[in-house]
Design a protein around this motif. Structure first.
Motif, PDB file in Angstrom:
ATOM      1  N   ASP A  28      55.679  39.790  41.313  1.00 32.36           N
ATOM      2  CA  ASP A  28      55.619  41.016  42.117  1.00 32.36           C
ATOM      3  C   ASP A  28      54.827  42.121  41.413  1.00 32.36           C
ATOM      4  OD1 ASP A  28      56.046  42.616  44.327  1.00 32.36           O
ATOM      5  OD2 ASP A  28      58.066  43.246  43.704  1.00 32.36           O
ATOM      6  N   GLN A  30      51.101  44.282  40.764  1.00 26.01           N
ATOM      7  CA  GLN A  30      49.931  44.758  41.484  1.00 26.01           C
ATOM      8  C   GLN A  30      48.901  45.303  40.492  1.00 26.01           C
ATOM      9  OE1 GLN A  30      49.594  44.552  44.954  1.00 26.01           O
ATOM     10  NE2 GLN A  30      51.537  43.416  44.863  1.00 26.01           N
ATOM     11  N   LEU A  49      51.264  33.386  38.489  1.00 25.32           N
ATOM     12  CA  LEU A  49      51.343  34.651  39.210  1.00 25.32           C
ATOM     13  C   LEU A  49      52.136  34.440  40.493  1.00 25.32           C
ATOM     14  CD1 LEU A  49      47.661  35.900  38.855  1.00 25.32           C
ATOM     15  CD2 LEU A  49      49.595  36.351  37.343  1.00 25.32           C
ATOM     16  N   GLY A  51      53.796  36.277  43.852  1.00 24.54           N
ATOM     17  CA  GLY A  51      53.901  37.452  44.698  1.00 24.54           C
ATOM     18  C   GLY A  51      53.076  38.626  44.214  1.00 24.54           C
ATOM     19  N   CYS A  52      51.953  38.351  43.559  1.00 26.66           N
ATOM     20  CA  CYS A  52      51.119  39.418  43.005  1.00 26.66           C
ATOM     21  C   CYS A  52      49.951  39.756  43.938  1.00 26.66           C
ATOM     22  CB  CYS A  52      50.581  39.001  41.637  1.00 26.66           C
ATOM     23  SG  CYS A  52      51.865  38.796  40.383  1.00 26.66           S
ATOM     24  N   GLY A  53      49.387  40.937  43.762  1.00 25.79           N
ATOM     25  CA  GLY A  53      48.257  41.366  44.582  1.00 25.79           C
ATOM     26  C   GLY A  53      47.233  42.138  43.774  1.00 25.79           C
ATOM     27  N   ILE A  76      48.557  30.143  41.210  1.00 22.48           N
ATOM     28  CA  ILE A  76      48.583  31.314  42.093  1.00 22.48           C
ATOM     29  C   ILE A  76      49.601  31.029  43.200  1.00 22.48           C
ATOM     30  CG2 ILE A  76      47.220  32.843  43.554  1.00 22.48           C
ATOM     31  CD1 ILE A  76      46.406  32.802  40.596  1.00 22.48           C
ATOM     32  N   HIS A  78      52.128  32.424  46.205  1.00 19.16           N
ATOM     33  CA  HIS A  78      52.481  33.507  47.147  1.00 19.16           C
ATOM     34  C   HIS A  78      51.731  34.805  46.809  1.00 19.16           C
ATOM     35  CE1 HIS A  78      55.861  31.618  49.360  1.00 19.16           C
ATOM     36  NE2 HIS A  78      56.232  31.099  48.207  1.00 19.16           N
ATOM     37  N   SER A  79      50.513  34.710  46.293  1.00 15.08           N
ATOM     38  CA  SER A  79      49.789  35.910  45.873  1.00 15.08           C
ATOM     39  C   SER A  79      48.580  36.155  46.759  1.00 15.08           C
ATOM     40  CB  SER A  79      49.360  35.778  44.399  1.00 15.08           C
ATOM     41  OG  SER A  79      50.490  35.748  43.553  1.00 15.08           O
ATOM     42  N   LYS A  80      48.071  37.400  46.730  1.00 16.28           N
ATOM     43  CA  LYS A  80      47.010  37.822  47.641  1.00 16.28           C
ATOM     44  C   LYS A  80      45.931  38.593  46.883  1.00 16.28           C
ATOM     45  CE  LYS A  80      50.332  38.333  51.451  1.00 16.28           C
ATOM     46  NZ  LYS A  80      51.470  37.785  50.682  1.00 16.28           N
ATOM     47  N   VAL A  82      43.167  37.715  45.047  1.00 17.85           N
ATOM     48  CA  VAL A  82      43.022  37.279  43.660  1.00 17.85           C
ATOM     49  C   VAL A  82      41.595  36.809  43.431  1.00 17.85           C
ATOM     50  CG1 VAL A  82      43.826  35.666  41.894  1.00 17.85           C
ATOM     51  CG2 VAL A  82      45.449  36.588  43.577  1.00 17.85           C
ATOM     52  N   CYS A 110      49.976  32.927  50.665  1.00 15.47           N
ATOM     53  CA  CYS A 110      48.951  33.016  49.627  1.00 15.47           C
ATOM     54  C   CYS A 110      47.607  33.104  50.333  1.00 15.47           C
ATOM     55  CB  CYS A 110      49.033  31.773  48.734  1.00 15.47           C
ATOM     56  SG  CYS A 110      47.887  31.751  47.347  1.00 15.47           S
TER      57      CYS A 110
END
Length: 328
Positions: A28, A30, A49, A51-53, A76, A78-80, A82, A110
């Motif tokens: 989580d 950012q 990573l 849930g990272c953005g 990677i 559940h991340s956005k 990236v 993701c």
């Protein structure tokens, strides 16, 4: 680690959770920047990573022992948004992997991932999407990467109910070879499969089903593009789904496949682990092997064979139950 085998270390037994540590896990977060660092000899996942953005990873070297199982490079999850570039990764497992693990479902899909200018070597799969995917993985670009001495080059391995869509692989060189059955893969330079997860009790099976479910299901893979890719391996491209509706609109444009026998490991096998159906499937090695899919387009592609051609090497193209195959 346990005893040293020919191309891996045996894993010591454990009860429920693998005790090996992750090197770096961020949850989580950012506005993350990871630049110009080197990490060596990770015992398990290296960078994870969740849930990272708004993430940038560049100029990173992750050099792990190629015999260490599960020593992933970058995961990677559940991340956005990236961006990964200019990295050198050598890993006993996946070098770069996109996934949606069930335990982090609250972070959503993701998406919006770019990877460029990376050098990758893997005993398993250099670039992988899946197998854990309970949500959606979409809007992904891999460009200008070189994969060398790997068991599998590019792999989309959907085993859960999530969807994989809108993915582009371009301008790549893939060099593959066979390794032992410890590692998932059978030297497929490009691999796209959609099968529900196995029902056995191992760590890659029923414990990953939705809560209360006794059987898993698999989502769709669609709108996947492979363009300007040169492959040199002991096996060819493999696309296979549990039914015609699970894989659709797969495009191969200017994909050249050269197949030659270079190791003593047995071939004529395709690997669908961890699937509910039979994991290893015997079949003639083809340049392009298509088994149950919707629409597949092949244009400006070629298949060539090396000097060492065993009896199980077959045709340039094999297809079984493809709804619409366009060959140009």
């Amino acid at each position: 680690m346990g005893a040293e085998l020919d191309d891996s270390y045996a894993l010591k037994p454990f009860e429920e959770v693998d005790p090996r540590p992750h090197v770096l896990t961020l949850i989580d977060g950012q506005n993350i920047r990871i630049h110009n660092v080197q990490i060596v000899n990770a015992a398990y996942w290296t960078i994870h990573l969740v849930g990272c953005g708004d993430v940038v990873i560049s100029g990173v070297s992750l050099i792990n022992n190629l015999k260490v199982r599960n020593s992933d490079g970058i995961d990677i999850d559940h991340s956005k948004n990236v961006r990964i570039s200019d990295c050198h990764i050598e890993s006993g497992d996946d070098c770069i992997c996109l996934k949606n693990r069930r335990e982090y479902a609250n972070f959503g899909r993701c998406e919006n991932i770019t990877v460029a200018n990376c050098l990758l070597t893997s005993r398993s799969c250099a670039i992988k999407i899946g197998s854990e995917n309970m949500d959606t993985i979409r809007n992904v670009v891999f460009n200008n990467c070189i994969i060398s001495n790997s068991n599998r080059g590019i792999g989309i391995q959907n085993r859960d109910e999530g969807v994989v869509e809108n993915v582009l692989f371009s301008n790549m060189i893939i060099e593959g070879r066979l390794f032992s059955d410890v590692w998932w893969g059978k030297a497929e330079p490009i691999y796209v499969t959609a099968y529900r997860r196995a029902m056995s009790t191992n760590k890659d099976a029923s414990m990953r089903f939705p809560d209360g479910a006794l059987q898993g299901r698999v989502g769709k893979i669609c709108n996947i593009y492979f363009t300007n890719i040169k492959c040199n391996s002991e096996n060819g491209v493999y696309v296979s789904g549990e039914s015609l509706d699970k894989i659709d609109n797969i495009v191969f444009d200017n994909v050249d496949v050269h197949i030659d026998k270079t190791t003593t490991f047995p071939g004529g096998i395709y690997d669908r682990r961890p699937a509910e159906v039979e994991g290893f499937v015997k079949g003639k090695t083809a340049g392009f092997y298509f088994d149950r899919a919707g629409k597949i387009t092949v244009r400006n592609c070629s298949v060539t064979w090396g000097e060492h051609k065993p009896a199980y090497y077959g045709d340039s193209l094999y297809q079984n139950k493809v709804r619409r195959l366009i060959w140009k």
